[in-house]
Enzyme design. Structure first.
Site, PDB file in Angstrom:
ATOM      1  CG  HIS A 137      -1.703   1.240   1.416  1.00 23.16           C
ATOM      2  ND1 HIS A 137      -2.981   1.389   0.922  1.00 23.16           N
ATOM      3  CD2 HIS A 137      -1.406   2.403   2.048  1.00 23.16           C
ATOM      4  CE1 HIS A 137      -3.433   2.587   1.224  1.00 23.16           C
ATOM      5  NE2 HIS A 137      -2.489   3.230   1.920  1.00 23.16           N
ATOM      6  CD  GLU A 138       1.836   3.580   3.688  1.00 25.09           C
ATOM      7  OE1 GLU A 138       2.117   4.638   3.094  1.00 25.09           O
ATOM      8  OE2 GLU A 138       0.804   3.453   4.378  1.00 25.09           O
ATOM      9  CG  HIS A 193       0.498   6.345  -0.581  1.00 21.66           C
ATOM     10  ND1 HIS A 193      -0.604   6.920  -1.163  1.00 21.66           N
ATOM     11  CD2 HIS A 193       0.028   5.614   0.477  1.00 21.66           C
ATOM     12  CE1 HIS A 193      -1.691   6.566  -0.499  1.00 21.66           C
ATOM     13  NE2 HIS A 193      -1.338   5.768   0.501  1.00 21.66           N
TER      14      HIS A 193
END
Length: 382
Positions: free
Chosen positions: A22-23, A26
């Protein structure tokens, strides 16, 4: 609920994999948009490990593995060198900031599609939605032992996972379920259309007990005592027992189902040093077959075993790469819409907050899925 080391280990694996990906969404999009990244961290709190890469970014693993973050340069917190102002998060266009924010959830969605696709390529085992004994609402609707749920409203059902999700959501919404069934124990039996009145369900029921609330028990929990297979070097097969025979007694003591058979084998195996006599029946003709059970330990469980398998009505979904990718997208869409539906039920009070799983439950599920194999673990991750 206590937690064991293996449960903790797999909880950490699940959490770290999903948070890291998920990170990374980003992180990757932020760099593509020209924003300066200061730190990429898994977990919160004090750092257990950290290093600064050649790219000037600090990479860290922190003590509390319940999330993570990517820290971008931002003029609002004074973390920007004078020469990097144009690369600060708050200084790039709205469209770039939006892309960076959305990149995490979209990365998760992509991960789910890939995880489900690989799961289908490997092959995922499940149990067909065949019923054991019925009571309550299910019995009132006309559902019988051996009935297989093949459709709930307009959704095709091929396994208990899908059946459980559909019935749970309809139960939260207190809707009528139009269910199609066919009896798996009677070859060639015709399909029947039944109506399951879920408006009569109690408020805020426990999702994990939805089947028992409906009066359903999966057939695989306690199948008939009809021999469906043998393990390699099976003592039962070597003694002369055959596929399709129904076991009706052990050492003269009657049994009627799988659970009763297991109890008799353990009770009489212990009392007779493994010397058992099975009474087998086929076409109303019975015969006695002596079998020597073996005391063995598998996955920490010590028991008397004779090497027989009984029908569970299992199914394996296995597809080629292209079909698996399409199925992965469909599964991701299905799980997403059903999860949002359940979240809506939680927010509107139709479902109890008891249905929300905490870290201990996730650890338990992670450990169990890992023990069942790669495809089951991918299913959990997805």
């Amino acid at each position: 609920m206590s937690i064991h080391f293996s449960q903790l280990f797999w909880f950490l694996v699940v959490t770290c994999v999903l948070v890291a990906w998920h990170e990374f969404g980003h992180f990757w999009v932020g760099r593509k948009c020209g924003v300066k990244v200061l730190r990429y961290a898994i977990g919160f709190g004090p750092a257990l490990w950290k290093r600064t890469g050649k790219d000037g970014i600090e990479y860290a693993i922190n003590a509390l593995p319940l999330g993570g973050y990517v820290k971008f340069a931002d003029t609002r917190d004074g973390s920007v060198e004078p020469g990097d102002v144009a690369r600060a998060f708050d200084q790039v266009s709205l469209s770039k900031r939006s892309a960076i924010v959305l990149a995490g959830p979209l990365a998760n969605l992509l991960f789910a599609i890939v995880a489900f696709a690989v799961m289908f390529i490997i092959g995922v085992r499940d149990d067909r939605a065949v019923l054991g004994p019925t009571t309550g609402l299910a019995q009132s609707a006309g559902m019988l032992r051996g009935d297989e749920i093949i459709k709930v409203n307009e959704t095709e059902v091929g396994n208990w996972t899908t059946a459980g999700i559909e019935l749970m959501q309809l139960g939260f919404d207190k809707q009528i379920a139009h269910v199609s069934v066919v009896n798996a124990l009677i070859p060639g039996s015709a399909a029947r259309s039944l109506t399951l009145d879920l408006t009569a369900l109690p408020p805020k029921f426990d999702e994990q007990g939805v089947l028992s609330v409906l009066g359903m028990e999966p057939y695989f929990i306690n199948p008939d005592s009809v021999i469906a297979g043998f393990s390699p070097n099976s003592a039962a097969q070597q003694a002369g027992l055959a596929l399709g025979e129904r076991l009706v007694a052990v050492n003269g003591k009657p049994i009627s189902d799988f659970n009763g058979l297991v109890e008799r084998i353990q009770e009489l195996g212990k009392a007779n040093a493994g010397q058992l006599v099975f009474t087998a029946e086929r076409n109303s003709i019975r015969r006695n077959v002596p079998v020597t059970a073996e005391l063995s330990t598998i996955e920490g469980v010590s028991a008397w075993r004779v090497g027989m398998r009984f029908e569970r009505f299992e199914t394996t979904r296995k597809l080629g790469p292209i079909n698996a990718f399409v199925a992965g997208m469909n599964e991701a869409w299905y799980q997403t819409t059903r999860t949002l539906g359940i979240m809506k039920s939680l927010l509107t009070g139709k479902a109890s907050l008891k249905n929300v799983s905490g870290p201990l439950s996730i650890a338990k599920y992670a450990d169990e899925s890992a023990k069942r194999g790669v495809s089951e673990f991918l299913k959990l991750l997805g």
